[in-house]
Design a protein around this motif. Structure first.
Motif: not given
Length: 299
Positions: A115-119, A143-149, A232-238
């Protein structure tokens, strides 16, 4: 952080403020194809270890729901005291919230939920940035992602599918991978619903095959392309961070969406949503492409 929403705009205003993202709104459903290579040290099903990795190819069924947020989200600008000339005014962001669910088309096993958002992000002068589209997503692997384009209209009204190579690469760079790492991918058996033998090397051929019957009557295509490399980037748990383990860590995500309008000679127009996504998973010092493609129809 508290987000304060302004009074909701009308539907027409929302469509205008969403820009080309407006064509994403709605409920989509259809089929696709998933290619992934996974660590396989564990012998507990569904793992089959003790092996370094395994290849999983799946025909998929997917639903994707996107709903306008319903209000603009003000991001606050600022200025130095007494200096109005160099201040950055607030910007207002409009967007869509989404829920994606993917199952194996044959076993119905759940494969992915996100789930998430398009902005739709307007330009700004401080920092100096052009308008962009942004995808924020959360996946329960941790994991969480932030993509830009950006989004644009295809010049010839049709989608263009680049070759999407599934070959793993050593990272950090070193000696070329031997047959022990490459042959299992070459030998992997396609699921029965996927018939193009080139789908292992280049999964985008599945998209080209799916849309081929409609190309003659395609009137327009909106293209949305985003990447975690841009900003942006990708964040992961340890557990998934390669700095502390050798577990499979998502390090980069790139995706292209095509929203296509088809007008048959003797019927009503309809819309098709296709996408191609490549996630890089790093483990064993190797970047393994995880590629997902799908062809969905507006419901």
């Amino acid at each position: 952080m508290l987000t304060r929403f302004r009074p909701g705009p009308s539907l027409n205003e929302q469509v205008e403020q969403l820009g080309l993202l407006a064509s994403l709104a709605g409920r989509w459903s259809g089929n696709g194809y998933n290619l992934i290579m996974l660590p396989d040290f564990d012998s507990t099903p569904p793992s089959t270890g003790n092996k370094p990795f395994r290849v999983l190819l799946s025909a998929t069924h997917e639903t994707l729901e996107l709903t306008p947020i319903g209000a603009d989200v003000p991001n606050r600008g600022s200025q130095l005291p007494g200096n109005t000339a160099d201040g950055q005014p607030d910007i207002a962001i409009f967007g869509l919230r989404y829920l994606q669910r993917i199952n194996d088309a044959d076993s119905h096993e759940p494969l992915h939920i996100e789930n998430g958002f398009w902005l739709n992000v307007p330009s700004s002068k401080i920092p100096k940035e052009d308008p962009s589209v942004v995808r924020l997503g959360s996946i329960p692997h941790g994991s969480s992602i932030l993509l830009q384009g950006n989004a644009f209209t295809s010049p010839d009204g049709k989608p263009q599918f680049a070759t999407l190579d599934s070959t793993p690469q050593r990272n950090p760079a070193g000696a070329a991978l031997g047959s022990g790492y490459l042959q299992p991918l070459t030998d992997a058996a396609l699921p029965p619903r996927i018939t193009n033998k080139d789908a292992v090397k280049n999964p985008n051929v599945v998209l080209a095959d799916a849309i081929k019957p409609f190309l003659e009557h395609m009137k327009s295509t909106t293209v949305i392309t985003v990447s975690s490399k841009t900003a942006g980037g990708v964040m992961n748990i340890p557990f998934l961070q390669n700095t502390t383990s050798n577990n499979a860590a998502a390090t980069n995500v790139e995706a292209t969406f095509w929203i296509e309008t088809v007008q048959p000679d003797d019927g009503h127009s309809f819309e098709v949503l296709q996408y191609s996504q490549k996630v890089i998973l790093n483990f064993l010092g190797i970047d393994w492409p995880h590629i997902s493609v799908a062809t969905l129809f507006r419901q």
